[in-house]
Design an enzyme around this catalytic site. Structure first.
Site, PDB file in Angstrom:
ATOM      1  CB  THR A  38      53.150  43.506  47.933  1.00 51.34           C
ATOM      2  OG1 THR A  38      51.778  43.440  48.287  1.00 51.34           O
ATOM      3  CG2 THR A  38      53.853  42.259  48.412  1.00 51.34           C
ATOM      4  CE1 TYR A  51      51.090  40.184  51.384  1.00 55.15           C
ATOM      5  CE2 TYR A  51      51.782  42.478  51.380  1.00 55.15           C
ATOM      6  CZ  TYR A  51      51.110  41.425  50.782  1.00 55.15           C
ATOM      7  OH  TYR A  51      50.464  41.625  49.604  1.00 55.15           O
ATOM      8  CB  THR A 117      50.262  43.631  42.203  1.00 56.39           C
ATOM      9  OG1 THR A 117      49.653  43.042  43.354  1.00 56.39           O
ATOM     10  CG2 THR A 117      51.754  43.398  42.231  1.00 56.39           C
ATOM     11  CG  ASP A 118      45.765  44.581  45.402  1.00 56.03           C
ATOM     12  OD1 ASP A 118      46.281  43.519  44.999  1.00 56.03           O
ATOM     13  OD2 ASP A 118      45.397  44.757  46.575  1.00 56.03           O
ATOM     14  CE  LYS A 190      47.265  40.799  42.108  1.00 53.36           C
ATOM     15  NZ  LYS A 190      47.407  41.449  43.429  1.00 53.36           N
ATOM     16  CD  GLU A 311      23.558  38.754  23.504  1.00 46.89           C
ATOM     17  OE1 GLU A 311      22.466  38.391  23.948  1.00 46.89           O
ATOM     18  OE2 GLU A 311      24.647  38.306  23.907  1.00 46.89           O
TER      19      GLU A 311
END
Ligand code: ASP
Length: 354
Positions: A38, A51, A117-118, A190, A311
């Site tokens: 981005t 976008y 950023t993903d 993120k 567990e």
């Protein structure tokens, strides 16, 4: 009076002689490797939400921040230009190789990587394990495209270069700089789909902060990284397939068998709670480990560690507990681990070390 004037003149001559013998201040040499995201995205208007990522080249990114001259001698290279949802093993291998080549030269003093950023946290953790240098490697990104009103990219790039040019960033592993915060590659994640304050380091906290290029450092990651990592990509042309299986109520356990049948060499279970899974899933995991597939248990919960034998009986299932690594980062470490071993206890030792 005459004597004191002579004294002043002598002092001035001394200062001039000393300063001319000092080496001229050289701005640090920083290379920006652009990969898209981005931060390099564009939209038709300044105010629309829609976008396309990875549209603008590195020269345009740099031209938007002429103030970089104050910080460093900056040059840019375009590695790829993609939305980071399209980040791949092949791009990771190329990027790591370029970084290692640049940092091996005397000239390059630090690297900044622009990225979406993903998946920035995955690329950052991958590089944290395979970059063979103590020089600063700083990743940055943006939540708003380059064309947006109040785009966050330019200041993030400015701050990332300021961190990469700061000798105090050396030896702290790969860093992610966004929205005035400095995160470590291992801790950052993120947490919001649209907010510019999306990145947090939920377990360990920030490495530091930066305000218009003035950096403050709080801590150094203690887990092994970069020059302290044993992982090497020498001769590596591809990485093994590792799939993430997301656990939930009423889970269909045949997804695990399907991943193995489709060639996964490793699996990460994004478990519920402390890396837990349904009884049927445990049976499918036992089939997978029995067939030589490495299985790591992580958690879909945003913070806290996945502990061994809490567990779920890792000893019995032949599984590995991811500790604080979230599923996406556990997948990165497992891919690298599988380059040298399939043994669950060796892999557990790597999860305890990195
Ligand atoms: N999808 C974009 C990417 O990761 C999102 C962003 O960069 O903020 O490339």
């Amino acid at each position: 009076m005459k004597h004191s004037r002579l004294l002043v003149l002598a002092l001035l001559a001394l200062v001039a002689a000393v300063s001319s013998s000092l080496p001229a201040y050289a701005a640090p040499d920083i290379t920006i490797l652009a990969t898209g995201g981005t931060i390099a995205g564009s939209a038709e208007t300044q105010t629309q939400a829609g976008y396309t990522s990875g549209q603008v080249g590195v020269e345009t990114l740099l031209a938007a921040v002429p103030q970089l001259k104050e910080l460093a001698d900056v040059s840019g290279e375009q590695v790829v230009n993609v939305g980071s949802q399209d980040m791949s093993d092949a791009i990771w291998l190329d990027l790591a190789s370029r970084i290692n080549t640049l940092l091996a030269t005397k000239k390059t003093e630090g690297i900044v990587i622009t990225h979406g950023t993903d998946t920035i946290e995955e690329t950052a953790y991958f590089l944290n394990l395979v970059v063979d240098s103590d020089k600063p490697v700083v990743m940055t990104a943006a939540m708003r495209p380059s064309t947006a009103l109040s785009a966050d990219g330019p200041l993030n790039i400015y701050n990332a270069v300021a961190v990469a040019a700061d000798i105090r960033a050396s030896g702290r592993g790969v860093l992610v700089v966004a929205n005035d915060d400095i995160h470590s590659a291992r801790a950052v994640t993120k947490t919001n789909t649209t907010d510019v304050q999306t990145f947090v380091s939920p377990e360990r906290g920030l490495i530091g902060t930066t305000l218009y290029g003035k950096n403050t450092f709080f801590r150094t990651p203690y887990r092994a990284h970069t020059s302290g990592s044993d992982f090497s990509l020498k001769g590596v042309k591809a990485l093994p397939r590792v799939d993430i299986i997301y656990m939930h109520a009423n889970f269909s356990a045949d997804i695990i068998d399907a991943a193995v049948a489709n060639g996964a060499k490793g699996l990460v279970i994004a478990g519920v709670g402390n890396g837990n899974m349904t009884t049927e899933a445990q049976a499918a995991v036992a089939r997978a480990t029995g067939a030589g597939v490495a299985v790591v248990r992580s958690s879909r919960v945003v913070s806290g560690a996945t502990g061994r034998n809490v567990e779920t009986d890792d000893d019995k299932l032949g599984t590995v507990a991811s500790g604080e690594l979230n599923p996406a980062k556990a997948r990165v470490l497992l891919k690298l681990a599988l380059l040298t071993t399939k043994d669950a206890s060796d892999i557990q030792a790597m999860f305890d070390k990195y």
